[in-house]
Design a protein around this motif. Structure first.
Motif, PDB file in Angstrom:
ATOM      1  N   UNK A 606       0.886  -1.273  -0.156  1.00 49.21           N
ATOM      2  CA  UNK A 606       0.176  -0.443  -0.058  1.00 49.21           C
ATOM      3  C   UNK A 606       1.000   0.769   0.241  1.00 49.21           C
ATOM      4  N   UNK A 607       0.872   2.455  -0.633  1.00 47.57           N
ATOM      5  CA  UNK A 607       1.310   3.296  -0.818  1.00 47.57           C
ATOM      6  C   UNK A 607       0.720   4.234  -0.914  1.00 47.57           C
ATOM      7  N   UNK A 608       0.742   5.407   0.049  1.00 43.54           N
ATOM      8  CA  UNK A 608       0.106   6.770  -0.213  1.00 43.54           C
ATOM      9  C   UNK A 608       1.312   7.864   0.123  1.00 43.54           C
ATOM     10  N   UNK A 609       0.844   9.237  -0.898  1.00 45.10           N
ATOM     11  CA  UNK A 609       0.982  10.396  -1.317  1.00 45.10           C
ATOM     12  C   UNK A 609       1.087  11.462   0.349  1.00 45.10           C
ATOM     13  N   UNK A 610       2.116  11.986  -0.214  1.00 48.45           N
ATOM     14  CA  UNK A 610       1.440  13.760   0.797  1.00 48.45           C
ATOM     15  C   UNK A 610       0.376  14.185   0.279  1.00 48.45           C
ATOM     16  N   UNK A 611      -0.697  13.998  -0.654  1.00 45.73           N
ATOM     17  CA  UNK A 611      -1.778  14.694  -1.123  1.00 45.73           C
ATOM     18  C   UNK A 611      -2.799  13.210  -0.907  1.00 45.73           C
ATOM     19  N   UNK A 612      -2.718  12.419   0.344  1.00 46.66           N
ATOM     20  CA  UNK A 612      -3.674  12.057   0.931  1.00 46.66           C
ATOM     21  C   UNK A 612      -4.164  10.337  -0.370  1.00 46.66           C
ATOM     22  N   UNK A 613      -3.736  10.409  -1.333  1.00 49.85           N
ATOM     23  CA  UNK A 613      -3.916   9.120  -2.747  1.00 49.85           C
ATOM     24  C   UNK A 613      -3.322   7.829  -1.736  1.00 49.85           C
ATOM     25  N   UNK A 614      -3.618   6.622  -2.208  1.00 49.96           N
ATOM     26  CA  UNK A 614      -3.727   5.760  -1.313  1.00 49.96           C
ATOM     27  C   UNK A 614      -3.375   4.902  -2.720  1.00 49.96           C
ATOM     28  N   UNK A 615      -2.495   4.236  -2.883  1.00 44.62           N
ATOM     29  CA  UNK A 615      -2.778   3.146  -4.153  1.00 44.62           C
ATOM     30  C   UNK A 615      -1.973   1.228  -3.633  1.00 44.62           C
ATOM     31  N   UNK A 616      -3.081   0.261  -3.674  1.00 44.92           N
ATOM     32  CA  UNK A 616      -2.674  -0.697  -4.031  1.00 44.92           C
ATOM     33  C   UNK A 616      -2.052  -1.627  -4.779  1.00 44.92           C
ATOM     34  N   UNK A 617      -1.321  -2.431  -4.724  1.00 45.82           N
ATOM     35  CA  UNK A 617      -0.561  -2.653  -5.706  1.00 45.82           C
ATOM     36  C   UNK A 617      -0.041  -4.213  -5.335  1.00 45.82           C
ATOM     37  N   UNK A 618       0.491  -5.309  -7.032  1.00 44.86           N
ATOM     38  CA  UNK A 618       1.127  -6.369  -5.938  1.00 44.86           C
ATOM     39  C   UNK A 618       2.149  -6.901  -5.862  1.00 44.86           C
ATOM     40  N   UNK A 619       2.769  -5.461  -6.497  1.00 40.83           N
ATOM     41  CA  UNK A 619       4.091  -4.997  -7.242  1.00 40.83           C
ATOM     42  C   UNK A 619       4.940  -3.450  -7.325  1.00 40.83           C
ATOM     43  N   UNK A 620       5.965  -3.887  -6.590  1.00 42.50           N
ATOM     44  CA  UNK A 620       6.578  -2.386  -7.025  1.00 42.50           C
ATOM     45  C   UNK A 620       7.827  -2.013  -8.286  1.00 42.50           C
ATOM     46  N   UNK A 621       7.994  -0.807  -8.528  1.00 44.32           N
ATOM     47  CA  UNK A 621       9.280  -0.933  -9.983  1.00 44.32           C
ATOM     48  C   UNK A 621       9.544   0.218  -9.550  1.00 44.32           C
ATOM     49  N   UNK A 622      10.466   0.794  -9.963  1.00 46.21           N
ATOM     50  CA  UNK A 622      11.406   2.065  -8.992  1.00 46.21           C
ATOM     51  C   UNK A 622      12.935   2.404 -10.820  1.00 46.21           C
ATOM     52  N   UNK A 623      12.654   3.576 -10.583  1.00 42.75           N
ATOM     53  CA  UNK A 623      13.739   3.682 -11.957  1.00 42.75           C
ATOM     54  C   UNK A 623      14.101   4.894 -11.041  1.00 42.75           C
ATOM     55  N   UNK A 624      15.072   6.087 -11.587  1.00 45.40           N
ATOM     56  CA  UNK A 624      15.872   7.193 -11.417  1.00 45.40           C
ATOM     57  C   UNK A 624      14.435   8.090 -11.661  1.00 45.40           C
ATOM     58  N   UNK A 625      13.151   8.469 -11.813  1.00 43.51           N
ATOM     59  CA  UNK A 625      12.498   8.980 -12.368  1.00 43.51           C
ATOM     60  C   UNK A 625      11.430   9.014 -10.923  1.00 43.51           C
ATOM     61  N   UNK A 626      11.304   7.794 -10.460  1.00 44.57           N
ATOM     62  CA  UNK A 626      10.199   7.189  -9.738  1.00 44.57           C
ATOM     63  C   UNK A 626       9.853   6.329  -8.982  1.00 44.57           C
ATOM     64  N   UNK A 627       9.042   5.825  -8.565  1.00 39.16           N
ATOM     65  CA  UNK A 627       8.246   4.674  -8.167  1.00 39.16           C
ATOM     66  C   UNK A 627       7.142   3.905  -9.197  1.00 39.16           C
ATOM     67  N   UNK A 628       7.236   3.179  -9.916  1.00 38.21           N
ATOM     68  CA  UNK A 628       5.830   2.242 -10.382  1.00 38.21           C
ATOM     69  C   UNK A 628       5.438   1.576  -9.493  1.00 38.21           C
ATOM     70  N   UNK A 629       3.553   2.159  -9.475  1.00 35.00           N
ATOM     71  CA  UNK A 629       2.925   0.953  -9.150  1.00 35.00           C
ATOM     72  C   UNK A 629       1.611   0.445  -9.784  1.00 35.00           C
ATOM     73  N   UNK A 630       1.629  -0.901  -9.436  1.00 37.77           N
ATOM     74  CA  UNK A 630       0.575  -1.393 -10.882  1.00 37.77           C
ATOM     75  C   UNK A 630      -0.284  -1.594  -9.610  1.00 37.77           C
ATOM     76  N   UNK A 631      -1.521  -0.459  -9.938  1.00 37.30           N
ATOM     77  CA  UNK A 631      -2.718  -0.634  -9.136  1.00 37.30           C
ATOM     78  C   UNK A 631      -3.849  -1.272 -10.431  1.00 37.30           C
TER      79      UNK A 631
END
Length: 652
Positions: A606-631
């Motif tokens: 479960x990924x939460x943002x400072x602005x209040x969003x909550x994203x549920x995902x089975x897997x996470x991926x990353x690159x220098x531009x950010x975190x990729x969440x598969x919702x």
């Protein structure tokens, strides 16, 4: 939530194919018109239809312009990807095997990298990650939940619930800007209730916000409702020190801009009767007058620390330390035994004039066997000799300035501790003296009254405005870290998806086909109504969890009006039901529209943002531009690390 406008339609195309960048994008200038870039097969078709040469030339020039635009965008994206520095934030990481690391976080190819103050960086792959708290500054680990009577509450129509943490006399606050077009106050307040007089001192260490409208302050106000009479002294992000006051309900505040000063800066607000005075200092010893005003408020009022931000979903943070609150009254510790053993309750009492009889003084304390210890300071009205009196049925002892002044036992009262000690105490005006009063009850009706005889007045009860105390407990550094606001429904405006994820944003339009959400900078996102479970229109003080299972409208007072959503017309929403038919409700009273039950999909993170969003995902991926969440509902979403509040493993 920050959205790439090129990916504003969720559900278009194959799920999971496109990656939506939730990145910081510059706001387009007024009057800017979005341009749809046509696919190549349309470019030549218009010229083959035998249009006029001028029209063909214009079309060709437009085609070349589009082609140049596409090339520029691709080159810019490649440049950013190759040349941008990695996003870095401060935070704390916990691993599956119980390890904890604190430091500067950066995204790696397979997880998080923690750069510690000492030692080599630690690589924490997502396969080992249990939890990460981010973006709260370098001292995150010291802030636990609020304690000692301090309460955090949002004031006004906020879009996302605010957050506050405490570590002893230090406080951290976070708030998300209000995107309402109306000119109403909306902020997060950490407060205590007081009566009589009060003095609050705090050192503002830092304030981070998007513009000069972000303000951190010490404040006093009559009510927790928006539009209340108030006074504050505060500092704006990138702006000057200011003093602000509102003398009547609903009126505009009067603002006095003062000098431009650098942080850290001491702030002090004193309420003495109807007069509220603000001060500032660079060292906490030499105080400078900011301004003063008269406020007529009720007997009880609120005093505390405030943080406000303006603009839709703009995140602001502030940190105070050395917070010191003095209020009228004495700090009373109530014990469930007559020997000061087990504390059952702590509160502020003023004046000390109680006649409990055979009733308990507070809950969880026996009526016949208990004890109370009052502590604080006393300030005389004028200089001279004061005689103190205790009217009580039990054993009582009074100390003034460390001197035992009165000892009372049933059937025997002495005005001094010994025959050689004088029965009066000399006190000086303008000086505060430590006071301690201990009372033990072992039987009979309970009562206690503290009185004095002053140089010019006969015996009377010591008035509340002459008694002062520090009301709060001190939280211990290193206590449990305060988490971001929970994911209960009603803590932020936006849309709960059927999968259990939440997209924070302002609802601009809603019909049977789609929901339009607005984000920072005026960006918009269209969510198919078929993928939405609940639509949060207003943040409610008491968030609802679990989510409602029946369709209808959840009102601000907590009532659920059942019915199937039909449409929104103007400022009204229409529901239909078999029992009541078509019903029309005012949007002002509706907090949440419940479209269908949410059935959270299986997820690992479960990924939460400072602005209040909550994203549920089975897997996470990353690159220098950010975190990729598969919702599951919206596909792949990219989030910059600086926009994240928490990453949490929810299944093991």
């Amino acid at each position: 939530m920050l959205v790439d406008p090129s990916c504003c339609w969720l559900g278009a195309g194959e799920p999971g194919r496109a990656t939506r960048d939730f990145a910081r994008l510059p706001r387009q200038p007024p009057g800017h018109q979005a341009c749809r870039i046509a696919p190549p097969r349309e470019w030549g078709g218009s010229m083959q239809r035998g249009r006029a040469a001028a029209a063909g030339g214009a079309s060709q020039r437009c085609c070349w312009l589009r082609l140049a635009t596409m090339v520029s965008i691709c080159w810019l994206g490649l440049t950013i990807l190759l040349g941008a520095e990695a996003d870095r934030v401060s935070g704390v990481v916990w691993t599956m095997d119980g390890q904890q690391y604190q430091g500067e976080l950066v995204l790696g190819s397979a997880g998080l990298q923690v750069a510690r103050a000492e030692g080599q960086p630690i690589q924490v792959p997502f396969t080992r990650l249990d939890r990460a708290l981010l973006s709260l500054g370098p001292d995150l680990a010291q802030f636990g939940p609020l304690q000692g009577g301090w309460v955090g509450q949002d004031v006004g129509p906020v879009d996302v619930a605010g957050w506050a943490g405490q570590a002893g006399s230090a406080f951290a606050l976070r708030v998300v800007g209000n995107g309402s077009e109306e000119s109403t106050e909306a902020f997060h307040l950490v407060h205590q209730q007081a009566q009589g007089n009060a003095e609050l001192v705090a050192r503002l260490l830092r304030i981070n916000g998007p513009d000069r409208h972000t303000r951190a302050s010490v404040t006093v106000r009559e009510s927790l409702a928006a539009g209340s009479p108030l006074a504050l002294v505060g500092v704006s992000a990138g702006g000057p020190l200011c003093f602000q006051a509102r003398s009547e309900w609903g009126k505009k505040t009067r603002t006095l801009a003062l000098a431009q000063l650098s942080l850290p800066l001491w702030l002090r607000l004193v309420k003495q009767g109807a007069q509220c005075t603000g001060y500032f200092s660079t060292d906490g010893r030499q105080w400078n007058l900011a301004a003063s005003t008269n406020l007529v408020m009720g007997e009880r009022f609120y005093v505390g620390l405030a943080l406000s931000a303006h603009g839709a979903f703009n995140v602001a943070q502030a940190q105070f330390d050395q917070v010191h609150l003095m209020v009228s009254g004495l700090r009373g510790e109530y014990f469930a035994d007559p020997h000061f053993g087990t504390v059952a309750c702590v509160r502020v009492d003023a004046p000390l004039q109680f006649a409990w009889g055979h009733r308990p003084p507070v809950e969880s304390v026996p009526a016949d066997r208990f004890s109370v210890r009052w502590t604080g300071q006393i300030e005389p009205e004028e200089s001279g000799d004061y005689t103190f009196h205790l009217d009580t049925d039990g054993v009582a002892r009074l100390w003034i300035g460390g001197q035992l002044v009165v000892v009372h036992q049933p059937g025997r009262t002495r005005s001094s501790a010994s025959s050689t000690q004088p029965s009066t105490v000399r006190l000086h005006a303008g000086q505060q003296y430590d006071l301690r009063l201990e009372y033990e009850k072992t039987g009979g009706p309970g009562s206690v009254c503290l009185a004095w005889t002053t140089p010019r007045r006969q015996r009377r009860v010591v008035p509340a405005e002459r008694l002062y105390c520090v009301p709060e407990f001190r939280a211990q550094p290193g206590s449990a870290i305060a988490s971001p606001p929970n994911s209960s429904i009603g803590t932020a405006k936006g849309v709960w998806l059927c999968t259990g994820s939440f997209l924070a944003g302002q609802v601009r339009a809603l019909d049977a086909r789609q929901i339009k959400l607005a984000f920072r900078g005026g960006q918009e996102l269209a969510v198919p109504t078929s993928k939405a479970a609940q639509v949060v229109l207003q943040v409610i003080a008491q968030a609802t969890s679990p989510h409602p299972t029946r369709p209808g409208a959840l009102l601000r007072n907590g009532d659920l009006i059942e019915g199937v959503f039909r449409r929104i017309e103007g400022r009204h929403v229409q529901l239909s039901s078999v029992l009541f038919g078509l019903r029309t409700l005012s949007l002002e009273n509706v907090a949440v529209l419940c479209l269908r039950p949410a059935v959270p999909s299986p997820a690992t993170f479960e990924v939460r943002t400072l602005e209040g969003s909550v994203l549920r995902a089975d897997s996470l991926r990353a690159d220098p531009m950010g975190l990729q969440v598969d919702e599951p509902a919206v596909g792949s979403v990219r989030l910059p690390l600086s926009a994240l509040a928490e990453i949490r493993r929810i299944t093991r």
